[in-house]
Motif scaffolding. Structure first.
Motif, mmCIF file in Angstrom:
data_model
loop_
_atom_site.group_PDB
_atom_site.id
_atom_site.type_symbol
_atom_site.label_atom_id
_atom_site.label_comp_id
_atom_site.label_asym_id
_atom_site.label_seq_id
_atom_site.Cartn_x
_atom_site.Cartn_y
_atom_site.Cartn_z
ATOM 1 N N TYR A 1 0.818 -1.203 0.000
ATOM 2 C CA TYR A 1 0.000 0.000 0.000
ATOM 3 C C TYR A 1 0.862 1.267 0.000
ATOM 4 O O TYR A 1 1.978 1.266 0.499
ATOM 5 C CB TYR A 1 -0.929 0.035 1.214
ATOM 6 N N ILE A 2 0.293 2.337 -0.527
ATOM 7 C CA ILE A 2 0.949 3.645 -0.513
ATOM 8 C C ILE A 2 0.368 4.429 0.661
ATOM 9 O O ILE A 2 -0.842 4.453 0.859
ATOM 10 C CB ILE A 2 0.697 4.397 -1.836
ATOM 11 N N THR A 3 1.240 5.051 1.427
ATOM 12 C CA THR A 3 0.809 5.844 2.573
ATOM 13 C C THR A 3 0.730 7.307 2.166
ATOM 14 O O THR A 3 1.686 7.862 1.655
ATOM 15 C CB THR A 3 1.797 5.693 3.746
ATOM 16 N N ILE A 4 -0.427 7.911 2.379
ATOM 17 C CA ILE A 4 -0.585 9.348 2.144
ATOM 18 C C ILE A 4 -0.376 10.026 3.483
ATOM 19 O O ILE A 4 -1.044 9.707 4.468
ATOM 20 C CB ILE A 4 -1.968 9.671 1.554
ATOM 21 N N LYS A 5 0.579 10.970 3.529
ATOM 22 C CA LYS A 5 0.976 11.612 4.780
ATOM 23 C C LYS A 5 0.559 13.074 4.810
ATOM 24 O O LYS A 5 0.376 13.698 3.771
ATOM 25 C CB LYS A 5 2.495 11.497 4.958
ATOM 26 N N SER A 6 0.483 13.605 6.009
ATOM 27 C CA SER A 6 0.113 15.000 6.206
ATOM 28 C C SER A 6 1.258 15.924 5.792
ATOM 29 O O SER A 6 2.370 15.773 6.277
ATOM 30 C CB SER A 6 -0.231 15.248 7.671
ATOM 31 N N PRO A 7 0.980 16.901 4.928
ATOM 32 C CA PRO A 7 2.027 17.843 4.537
ATOM 33 C C PRO A 7 2.215 18.988 5.536
ATOM 34 O O PRO A 7 3.162 19.756 5.414
ATOM 35 C CB PRO A 7 1.520 18.381 3.198
ATOM 36 N N ILE A 8 1.298 19.097 6.504
ATOM 37 C CA ILE A 8 1.353 20.200 7.464
ATOM 38 C C ILE A 8 0.896 19.745 8.847
ATOM 39 O O ILE A 8 0.313 18.682 8.996
ATOM 40 C CB ILE A 8 0.473 21.398 7.026
ATOM 41 N N ILE A 9 1.132 20.581 9.831
ATOM 42 C CA ILE A 9 0.637 20.363 11.187
ATOM 43 C C ILE A 9 -0.712 21.057 11.295
ATOM 44 O O ILE A 9 -0.880 22.177 10.812
ATOM 45 C CB ILE A 9 1.606 20.971 12.223
ATOM 46 N N GLY A 10 -1.684 20.398 11.918
ATOM 47 C CA GLY A 10 -2.984 21.029 12.072
ATOM 48 C C GLY A 10 -4.017 20.055 12.599
ATOM 49 O O GLY A 10 -3.691 19.037 13.196
ATOM 50 N N THR A 11 -5.290 20.350 12.340
ATOM 51 C CA THR A 11 -6.396 19.497 12.755
ATOM 52 C C THR A 11 -7.004 18.844 11.524
ATOM 53 O O THR A 11 -7.358 19.524 10.562
ATOM 54 C CB THR A 11 -7.467 20.308 13.504
ATOM 55 N N PHE A 12 -7.114 17.526 11.548
ATOM 56 C CA PHE A 12 -7.587 16.704 10.436
ATOM 57 C C PHE A 12 -9.111 16.642 10.445
ATOM 58 O O PHE A 12 -9.718 16.355 11.480
ATOM 59 C CB PHE A 12 -6.991 15.302 10.598
ATOM 60 N N TYR A 13 -9.726 16.920 9.293
ATOM 61 C CA TYR A 13 -11.173 16.790 9.149
ATOM 62 C C TYR A 13 -11.480 15.958 7.914
ATOM 63 O O TYR A 13 -10.918 16.185 6.841
ATOM 64 C CB TYR A 13 -11.846 18.168 9.003
ATOM 65 N N ARG A 14 -12.383 14.993 8.076
ATOM 66 C CA ARG A 14 -12.773 14.134 6.949
ATOM 67 C C ARG A 14 -13.862 14.762 6.096
ATOM 68 O O ARG A 14 -14.100 14.321 4.987
ATOM 69 C CB ARG A 14 -13.257 12.785 7.481
ATOM 70 N N LYS A 15 -14.541 15.809 6.614
ATOM 71 C CA LYS A 15 -15.655 16.447 5.906
ATOM 72 C C LYS A 15 -15.329 17.914 5.627
ATOM 73 O O LYS A 15 -14.629 18.554 6.406
ATOM 74 C CB LYS A 15 -16.926 16.416 6.755
ATOM 75 N N PRO A 16 -15.887 18.475 4.537
ATOM 76 C CA PRO A 16 -15.676 19.892 4.259
ATOM 77 C C PRO A 16 -16.417 20.802 5.240
ATOM 78 O O PRO A 16 -16.028 21.943 5.462
ATOM 79 C CB PRO A 16 -16.209 20.072 2.835
ATOM 80 N N ALA A 17 -17.504 20.284 5.850
ATOM 81 C CA ALA A 17 -18.289 21.020 6.841
ATOM 82 C C ALA A 17 -19.011 19.995 7.708
ATOM 83 O O ALA A 17 -19.215 18.856 7.275
ATOM 84 C CB ALA A 17 -19.295 21.943 6.149
ATOM 85 N N PRO A 18 -19.416 20.375 8.916
ATOM 86 C CA PRO A 18 -20.062 19.396 9.801
ATOM 87 C C PRO A 18 -21.313 18.738 9.219
ATOM 88 O O PRO A 18 -21.606 17.590 9.523
ATOM 89 C CB PRO A 18 -20.422 20.221 11.046
ATOM 90 N N ASP A 19 -22.054 19.464 8.367
ATOM 91 C CA ASP A 19 -23.296 18.920 7.811
ATOM 92 C C ASP A 19 -23.103 18.264 6.434
ATOM 93 O O ASP A 19 -24.064 17.873 5.795
ATOM 94 C CB ASP A 19 -24.346 20.021 7.722
ATOM 95 N N LYS A 20 -21.876 18.125 5.984
ATOM 96 C CA LYS A 20 -21.575 17.536 4.671
ATOM 97 C C LYS A 20 -21.072 16.100 4.844
ATOM 98 O O LYS A 20 -20.583 15.733 5.903
ATOM 99 C CB LYS A 20 -20.498 18.351 3.941
#
Length: 160
Positions: free
Chosen positions: A82-101
């Motif tokens: 498998y290929i691992t996709i890594k974070s390019p920056i430090i921050g907070t990870f969100y799986r959605k563009p907005a809470p209601d999406k």
């Protein structure tokens, strides 16, 4: 401050383009200098105690990042394809563009290069993280709304 935190700091400073960063904490003083001489990064760690001062200089480039131990013994042979996709920056990870999406991707989602996988909020800016590979999402490695570090694995992708 442990070795992994120092390595992450070195990577962050190298990518930022800064020529020198000094960090002083209760028990440690760190200076990171990046120079034009072979673009080498040096770390100087000095204990702040009253004991005789010892200095260490070590090149940052050859130090390999520490790898986390796999959860199961069979995982290394399975995950190696498998290929691992890594974070390019430090921050907070969100799986959605907005809470209601809906979430950007789920396990089993087919992705192609350029697809948005998640957003990482850093300093009140939401940065879309796009895939650099095509394949199928095998595993999401980070919980929604979790803090992530630079170069932290986010997703496993099966390129086949």
């Amino acid at each position: 401050m442990d070795l992994k935190e120092i390595q992450n700091l070195i990577k962050f400073v190298a990518k930022s383009g800064a020529s020198e960063v000094k960090l002083e904490m209760d028990d440690v003083k760190i200076t990171i200098r990046t120079g034009s001489e072979n673009d080498t990064t040096y770390v100087q760690q000095v204990p702040m105690q009253a004991a005789p001062v010892m200095q260490q200089q070590m090149p940052a480039q050859p130090v390999a990042p520490a790898q986390e131990a796999p959860a199961t013994p069979a995982a290394p042979s399975e995950d190696s394809k498998y290929i691992t996709i890594k974070s390019p920056i430090i921050g907070t990870f969100y799986r959605k563009p907005a809470p209601d999406k809906p979430v950007f991707v789920e396990v089993g989602t087919d992705i192609k290069e350029g697809d948005v996988l998640c957003v990482i909020e850093a300093m009140k800016l939401f940065n879309e993280i796009e895939s650099e590979v095509s394949g199928k999402i095998v595993k999401v490695l980070v919980d929604d709304s979790s803090p992530v570090e630079f170069d932290q694995p986010l997703f496993l992708v099966d390129p086949s």
